[in-house]
Design an enzyme around this catalytic site. Structure first.
Site, PDB file in Angstrom:
ATOM      1  N   GLU A  13     -37.083   3.742  70.351  1.00  0.00           N
ATOM      2  CA  GLU A  13     -37.081   4.692  71.584  1.00  0.00           C
ATOM      3  C   GLU A  13     -37.714   5.945  71.175  1.00  0.00           C
ATOM      4  O   GLU A  13     -38.353   6.368  72.052  1.00  0.00           O
ATOM      5  CB  GLU A  13     -35.495   5.114  71.736  1.00  0.00           C
ATOM      6  CG  GLU A  13     -34.504   3.687  72.253  1.00  0.00           C
ATOM      7  CD  GLU A  13     -34.126   2.734  71.160  1.00  0.00           C
ATOM      8  OE1 GLU A  13     -34.748   2.731  70.192  1.00  0.00           O
ATOM      9  OE2 GLU A  13     -33.167   1.978  71.758  1.00  0.00           O
ATOM     10  N   GLU A  73     -19.303   3.640  65.250  1.00  0.00           N
ATOM     11  CA  GLU A  73     -20.627   3.024  64.309  1.00  0.00           C
ATOM     12  C   GLU A  73     -20.122   3.124  62.817  1.00  0.00           C
ATOM     13  O   GLU A  73     -20.565   2.310  62.123  1.00  0.00           O
ATOM     14  CB  GLU A  73     -21.771   4.084  64.549  1.00  0.00           C
ATOM     15  CG  GLU A  73     -23.096   3.351  64.193  1.00  0.00           C
ATOM     16  CD  GLU A  73     -24.231   3.947  64.438  1.00  0.00           C
ATOM     17  OE1 GLU A  73     -24.558   4.939  63.598  1.00  0.00           O
ATOM     18  OE2 GLU A  73     -24.997   3.334  65.318  1.00  0.00           O
ATOM     19  N   HIS A  85      -8.671  13.754  87.410  1.00  0.00           N
ATOM     20  CA  HIS A  85      -8.721  13.146  88.685  1.00  0.00           C
ATOM     21  C   HIS A  85      -9.553  11.774  88.794  1.00  0.00           C
ATOM     22  O   HIS A  85     -10.208  11.688  89.797  1.00  0.00           O
ATOM     23  CB  HIS A  85      -9.385  14.393  89.634  1.00  0.00           C
ATOM     24  CG  HIS A  85      -8.801  15.532  89.787  1.00  0.00           C
ATOM     25  ND1 HIS A  85      -7.908  16.051  90.658  1.00  0.00           N
ATOM     26  CD2 HIS A  85      -8.550  16.653  88.676  1.00  0.00           C
ATOM     27  CE1 HIS A  85      -7.208  17.274  90.320  1.00  0.00           C
ATOM     28  NE2 HIS A  85      -7.632  17.589  89.256  1.00  0.00           N
ATOM     29  N   GLY A 113     -27.101   8.806  59.647  1.00  0.00           N
ATOM     30  CA  GLY A 113     -27.783   9.531  60.908  1.00  0.00           C
ATOM     31  C   GLY A 113     -26.563  10.436  61.828  1.00  0.00           C
ATOM     32  O   GLY A 113     -26.818  11.300  62.214  1.00  0.00           O
ATOM     33  N   ARG A 114     -25.542   9.735  61.714  1.00  0.00           N
ATOM     34  CA  ARG A 114     -24.417  10.413  62.488  1.00  0.00           C
ATOM     35  C   ARG A 114     -23.611  11.691  61.881  1.00  0.00           C
ATOM     36  O   ARG A 114     -23.100  11.964  62.206  1.00  0.00           O
ATOM     37  CB  ARG A 114     -23.416   9.397  63.041  1.00  0.00           C
ATOM     38  CG  ARG A 114     -22.619   8.444  61.723  1.00  0.00           C
ATOM     39  CD  ARG A 114     -22.113   7.075  62.343  1.00  0.00           C
ATOM     40  NE  ARG A 114     -21.749   6.442  61.415  1.00  0.00           N
ATOM     41  CZ  ARG A 114     -22.409   5.222  60.689  1.00  0.00           C
ATOM     42  NH1 ARG A 114     -24.002   5.083  61.051  1.00  0.00           N
ATOM     43  NH2 ARG A 114     -22.036   4.431  59.858  1.00  0.00           N
ATOM     44  N   LYS A 155     -34.383   9.841  61.499  1.00  0.00           N
ATOM     45  CA  LYS A 155     -34.280   9.750  59.917  1.00  0.00           C
ATOM     46  C   LYS A 155     -35.300   8.840  59.434  1.00  0.00           C
ATOM     47  O   LYS A 155     -36.015   9.141  58.508  1.00  0.00           O
ATOM     48  CB  LYS A 155     -32.848   9.297  59.811  1.00  0.00           C
ATOM     49  CG  LYS A 155     -32.783   9.338  58.232  1.00  0.00           C
ATOM     50  CD  LYS A 155     -31.249   8.755  57.960  1.00  0.00           C
ATOM     51  CE  LYS A 155     -31.230   8.254  56.522  1.00  0.00           C
ATOM     52  NZ  LYS A 155     -29.850   7.671  56.147  1.00  0.00           N
TER      53      LYS A 155
HETATM   54  O1  F6P Z   1     -29.614   2.200  65.616  1.00  0.00           O
HETATM   55  C1  F6P Z   1     -28.531   3.026  65.123  1.00  0.00           C
HETATM   56  C2  F6P Z   1     -29.195   3.996  64.571  1.00  0.00           C
HETATM   57  O2  F6P Z   1     -30.039   3.745  63.195  1.00  0.00           O
HETATM   58  C3  F6P Z   1     -28.057   5.119  64.200  1.00  0.00           C
HETATM   59  O3  F6P Z   1     -27.444   4.867  63.017  1.00  0.00           O
HETATM   60  C4  F6P Z   1     -29.048   6.383  64.012  1.00  0.00           C
HETATM   61  O4  F6P Z   1     -28.301   7.517  64.181  1.00  0.00           O
HETATM   62  C5  F6P Z   1     -30.179   6.181  65.377  1.00  0.00           C
HETATM   63  O5  F6P Z   1     -30.282   4.689  65.260  1.00  0.00           O
HETATM   64  C6  F6P Z   1     -31.380   6.706  65.219  1.00  0.00           C
HETATM   65  O6  F6P Z   1     -32.094   6.529  63.885  1.00  0.00           O
HETATM   66  P1  F6P Z   1     -33.076   7.540  63.604  1.00  0.00           P
HETATM   67  O7  F6P Z   1     -32.660   8.786  63.170  1.00  0.00           O
HETATM   68  O8  F6P Z   1     -33.624   6.715  62.227  1.00  0.00           O
HETATM   69  O9  F6P Z   1     -34.244   7.463  64.524  1.00  0.00           O
END
Ligand code: F6P
Length: 524
Positions: free
Chosen positions: A210, A347, A378, A261-262, A204
């Site tokens: 990452e 979240e 299990h 995002g979620r 987003k």
């Molecule tokens: O760090 C949490 C967060 O902001 C989430 O709310 C979001 O889904 C995720 O990181 C990824 O964010 P983006 O889509 O901006 O990379």
């Protein structure tokens, strides 16, 4: 005025009812005393049948909870969300994921001024995204789709692509890379060819550490392997199209700041799903969610499944004091559902202050955890049956299966039913370790089949349940400030792992930095 649940006149009544009848409640007696208990506490909502009767509540608790929801003006809060009011107060935005599945041209009473225009943009982007998905599906040269994203830009698409494997186009493999741990990307890159791969960079913000690190490494790998035509092999899904352009990504599908995002798998972030199941399948997925939206928007509270689930959640969390909810999908393809629901609920509602920043006097989101059944039986079901603490359990089952293997599905369904039955009935024994106390709760959600539409409805159900409990607790379910601090501190620590500088660090972090630096230099 919107009251918080603890400010309503029903709150002390619920407390009194819990003291008088809640903690001593016995499910077995409740069924014996009320022949209509199953009929009353079960219901059909779009695509989802729910049996809530094996839970530790009675009609009086439910009636008080419903009155409490009315006193909190839940219906007005719900309408404000659908109309696009800026209910995400700390970020000054709407939370309009429901618009992503609203049919073209449909207006609701009270829609904010920008909504009609936004709906047009939603459909224009959806059409373009689905056209692109169809092109990728038709392109036999593309054999591998690699989604690079994290959190909401990973969990939803990953879960849904796995869930809908029965509808997946043959001849294409789907990979999901989220972790900054290079092991994840490296093993995917080892299994794909540059000319056969479409990388989807989903973020987003287009700034997430990452995702940007993985995207950079994927781009470097692509060029180093002789890959040509970045524009054809890399596509960006983002609300920050300008930033994606700086990366040389010209195929972009955008979305808007009013999509959390979620809550974003219904937007361009759903591209991997659309490639997997096709444009028509993706439209069914949206339609299933829309059917649940309409249920939530129009059904009376007492027959409104997301509301009933949220009221039960609140009863368990705030009155019976349960700290967690186990999610047990009895369907192997729903393996990623617990992880997806963890983000959705924890979240959204893992917060300790209300909209005004006041510290809440009561508990909010429980811990969610789980694994598909029958695997969980299990592993950790022991704790559910005989552990000292009672936990909420949500079983999800699917009546029809999509494989032809004889006997498996009946046994799977029988196992799901048996667990709920055993938890409730228990079995007396003089021998302590053989004694099952029983009176342990479970909810049972049932789909006829796992289809794009039923999955869409199930997820929208969970979204609205989280919205409802968040509204009653008076919190903003659409921000996530709690993730920021760790991100900032990691930026400070990364260079220290190189330099070994521990100035200003606490003794524990300093000790660990020094140890990691030492190990790093030993292995060089
Ligand atoms: O760090 C949490 C967060 O902001 C989430 O709310 C979001 O889904 C995720 O990181 C990824 O964010 P983006 O889509 O901006 O990379």
């Amino acid at each position: 005025m919107h009251l918080r649940c603890d400010e309503t006149p029903q709150w002390p009544l619920l407390q009194a009812h819990c003291d008088a009848a809640g903690r001593s409640f016995d499910l077995r007696q409740a069924f014996a005393a009320d022949a209509e208990r199953f009929a009353h506490f079960s219901q059909q909502a779009p695509y989802v049948f729910a049996d809530l009767s094996k839970n530790l509540w009675d009609r009086q608790a439910e009636a008080l909870l419903l009155d409490m929801a009315r006193a909190c003006r839940l219906e007005q809060s719900r309408d404000a969300m659908f109309a696009g009011q800026a209910i995400n107060t700390t970020e000054g935005r709407a939370a309009l994921h429901t618009l992503l599945r609203r049919p073209r041209g449909v207006a609701l009473a009270g829609d904010e001024g920008f909504v009609a225009q936004a709906l047009q943009e939603v459909h224009a982007t959806l059409d373009a995204m689905l056209d692109f998905a169809e092109q990728v599906r038709a392109d036999a040269r593309i054999t591998d789709i690699v989604n690079i994203g994290i959190g909401g830009s990973d969990l939803g698409p990953h879960m849904a692509v796995r869930a809908l494997e029965a509808y997946q186009i043959p001849g294409k493999r789907f990979h999901f890379v989220s972790n900054i741990d290079g092991h994840e990307l490296a093993s995917v890159l080892n299994s794909v060819r540059p000319e056969g791969t479409l990388f989807i960079v989903a973020s987003k913000t287009f700034t997430t550490l990452e995702t940007m690190t993985n995207a950079r490494s994927a781009l470097d790998w692509f060029t180093a392997q002789g890959g040509r035509d970045v524009a054809r092999h890399f596509v960006a899904l983002t609300a920050n199209v300008a930033k994606a352009a700086e990366w040389g990504m010209t195929t972009t599908f955008g979305f808007w700041d009013w999509v959390g995002g979620r809550y974003s798998l219904w937007s361009a972030i759903g591209l991997p799903i659309a490639i997997a199941i096709g444009a028509a399948g993706f439209r069914q997925f949206l339609a299933g969610a829309h059917a649940m939206d309409e249920h939530f928007r129009t059904a009376p509270l007492a027959a409104n499944l997301p509301v009933r689930l949220a009221l039960l959640d609140l009863w368990y969390r705030n009155f019976l004091g349960f700290t967690s909810r186990c999610i047990a999908p009895y369907h192997a393809r729903l393996q990623r559902l617990p992880a997806y629901l963890q983000q959705l609920e924890m979240e959204s509602n893992g917060k300790r202050v209300d909209h005004e920043g006041r510290t809440l006097p009561m508990a909010t989101a429980p811990v969610l955890w789980g694994e598909p059944g029958s695997n969980g039986q299990h592993a950790f079901f022991q704790l559910l049956h005989q552990g000292p603490d009672v936990q909420a359990l949500e079983i999800l089952a699917v009546r029809d299966c999509a494989h032809g293997l004889v006997g498996h599905h009946e046994m799977l369904l029988a196992s799901a039913l048996a667990q709920a039955q055993a938890l409730m009935q228990g079995r007396a024994s003089d021998c302590g370790h053989r004694h099952f106390p029983g009176n342990r709760p479970s909810s049972f959600l049932l789909l006829d089949a796992l289809t794009p539409a039923s999955l869409g409805a199930l997820l929208a159900l969970q979204e609205h349940r989280v919205f409802t409990s968040g509204s009653l607790w008076g919190i903003n379910s659409f921000d996530q400030w709690g993730v920021e601090l760790g991100k900032q501190l990691a930026q400070d620590l990364q260079p220290r792992l190189q330099s070994g500088d521990v100035t200003g660090l606490d003794a524990s972090t300093a000790g660990l930095v020094q140890r990691l630096k030492k190990l790093g230099s030993d292995s060089n």
